[in-house]
Design an enzyme around this catalytic site. Structure first.
Site, PDB file in Angstrom:
ATOM      1  CG  ASP A  88      37.648  39.189  27.515  1.00 27.54           C
ATOM      2  OD1 ASP A  88      36.894  40.155  27.304  1.00 27.54           O
ATOM      3  OD2 ASP A  88      37.902  38.747  28.653  1.00 27.54           O
ATOM      4  CG  ASP A  99      34.922  42.818  29.947  1.00 26.67           C
ATOM      5  OD1 ASP A  99      35.320  42.085  29.039  1.00 26.67           O
ATOM      6  OD2 ASP A  99      35.493  42.916  31.068  1.00 26.67           O
ATOM      7  CG  HIS A 159      35.973  43.361  36.208  1.00 27.49           C
ATOM      8  ND1 HIS A 159      35.610  44.368  35.360  1.00 27.49           N
ATOM      9  CD2 HIS A 159      36.190  42.274  35.400  1.00 27.49           C
ATOM     10  CE1 HIS A 159      35.627  43.931  34.111  1.00 27.49           C
ATOM     11  NE2 HIS A 159      35.965  42.650  34.105  1.00 27.49           N
ATOM     12  CG  HIS A 167      39.620  45.196  36.046  1.00 27.03           C
ATOM     13  ND1 HIS A 167      39.427  43.972  36.635  1.00 27.03           N
ATOM     14  CD2 HIS A 167      39.764  44.936  34.719  1.00 27.03           C
ATOM     15  CE1 HIS A 167      39.473  43.019  35.707  1.00 27.03           C
ATOM     16  NE2 HIS A 167      39.682  43.584  34.541  1.00 27.03           N
ATOM     17  CD  GLU A 194      36.470  38.539  33.384  1.00 25.97           C
ATOM     18  OE1 GLU A 194      37.075  38.037  32.419  1.00 25.97           O
ATOM     19  OE2 GLU A 194      36.587  39.719  33.724  1.00 25.97           O
ATOM     20  CD  GLU A 289      34.233  39.558  30.832  1.00 22.48           C
ATOM     21  OE1 GLU A 289      35.067  39.318  29.951  1.00 22.48           O
ATOM     22  OE2 GLU A 289      34.403  40.396  31.737  1.00 22.48           O
TER      23      GLU A 289
HETATM   24 MN    MN Z   1      36.623  40.547  29.356  1.00 24.47          MN
HETATM   25 MN    MN Z   2      36.146  41.423  32.342  1.00 24.27          MN
END
Ligand code: MN
Ligand code: MN
Length: 304
Positions: A88, A99, A159, A167, A194, A289
């Site tokens: 990630d 992200d 998020h 976040h 995600e 994600e």
């Molecule tokens: Mn991530």
């Molecule tokens: Mn994330």
């Protein structure tokens, strides 16, 4: 509660392009015998070479580990044959964050588990328009994952993302959460979806290990030592409210001191710690994600 702020779309798109390249490179690097630290340091270096900055430490999560593991100093984690590895990565350009994550199955036995979270992500993206409810997104994710015989991880979620804040306060569920019928995706928001799929309990629990921290912006509960004050200044200057790992601060203090000062700053409330998250039933975990920008009429997948 649901903040929407101005987004520099060019910078966000640039972060997204870099994140996508780095994520795809992660897929090439993860092989049996490779060190987690080699993979993560290579990816973090590539982010900088491509003109971005890491928005958080590379998360390298193996098998039943779902999230928040990043290599520490002298880390000896080596990818074993047959591992299921989640990588990630986050990239920011001037605070605008992308992200994204992939799962690599080195066993060849978990194709369906990977397909479950990937399909859930793709269906969720297809289902999103401005003002889609969070209930609807979670419903689609859960349906896809269950249709392949797995469970979504209920206490991990997507998020919203704000500038310098990974976040942003809004959690986007990976299951049909009926309490969220009225909470809707606002135009102008940046969101990360995600889905996590597992053959375990569908929950993660905290492990004691913490190797990722971020500045809380709060006043210390107790007076800081001189060392703590100095390290905190460096952290705030370099990372603002973005997550970091002591490994990135090599050289400012000894490795041991960096770990200890980070721990004490957490105890004093100045740093937030992100414990490693592990599947409660020891189940295998997959995750994919993407980061999306929601326009007034459309959805742009910036990490495609
Ligand atoms: Mn991530
Ligand atoms: Mn994330």
């Amino acid at each position: 509660m649901q903040r929407v702020e101005d987004v520099d779309l060019d910078k966000l798109k640039m972060a997204g392009r870099i994140a996508a390249r780095v994520r795809d490179y992660a897929g090439d690097l993860v092989k049996p015998g490779v060190r987690a630290s080699y993979v993560c340091e290579s990816l973090e270096k590539l982010i900088v070479e491509l003109g971005g900055s890491p928005a958080f430490p590379c998360n390298f999560s193996v098998n039943d580990v779902a999230a928040h593991y990043t290599p520490g100093f002298d880390d000896d984690v080596v990818v074993s044959e047959g591992a299921v590895v989640k990588v990630d990565v986050g990239v920011h350009v001037d605070g605008f964050i992308a992200d994204t994550a992939i799962t690599v199955d080195l066993s060849g036995n978990y194709g369906k588990l990977l397909e479950a979270s990937l399909r859930a992500l793709e269906s969720a993206i297809s289902s999103i328009k401005p003002y889609t409810s969070l209930y609807e997104i979670g419903r689609v994710v859960e349906l896809e994952i269950r249709s392949l015989g797995f469970k979504p991880i209920r206490n991990l979620s997507g998020h919203n993302i704000l500038r310098y804040l990974v976040h942003g306060g809004l959690s986007i569920p990976n299951y049909a959460d009926r309490s969220l019928h009225r909470v809707r995706i606002q135009p102008g928001s940046v969101i990360a979806l995600e889905p996590f799929a597992t053959n375990g309990k569908g929950l993660v629990v905290d492990k004691q290990l913490v190797n990722i921290y971020s500045y809380t912006g709060r006043k210390p509960k107790m007076a800081l030592t001189e060392q703590e004050t100095r390290l905190l200044e460096i952290i705030v200057d370099r990372y603002k409210t973005l997550p970091f790992t002591p490994r990135w601060l090599r050289g400012f203090f000894s490795n041991e001191e960096l770990n200890n000062i980070s721990k004490s700053l957490r105890v004093k409330g100045v740093l937030h710690g992100y414990p490693v998250l592990v599947e409660a039933g020891g189940g295998m975990v997959s995750q994919f994600e993407h980061t999306l920008y929601i326009t007034d009429s459309d959805v742009i997948v910036v990490t495609q």
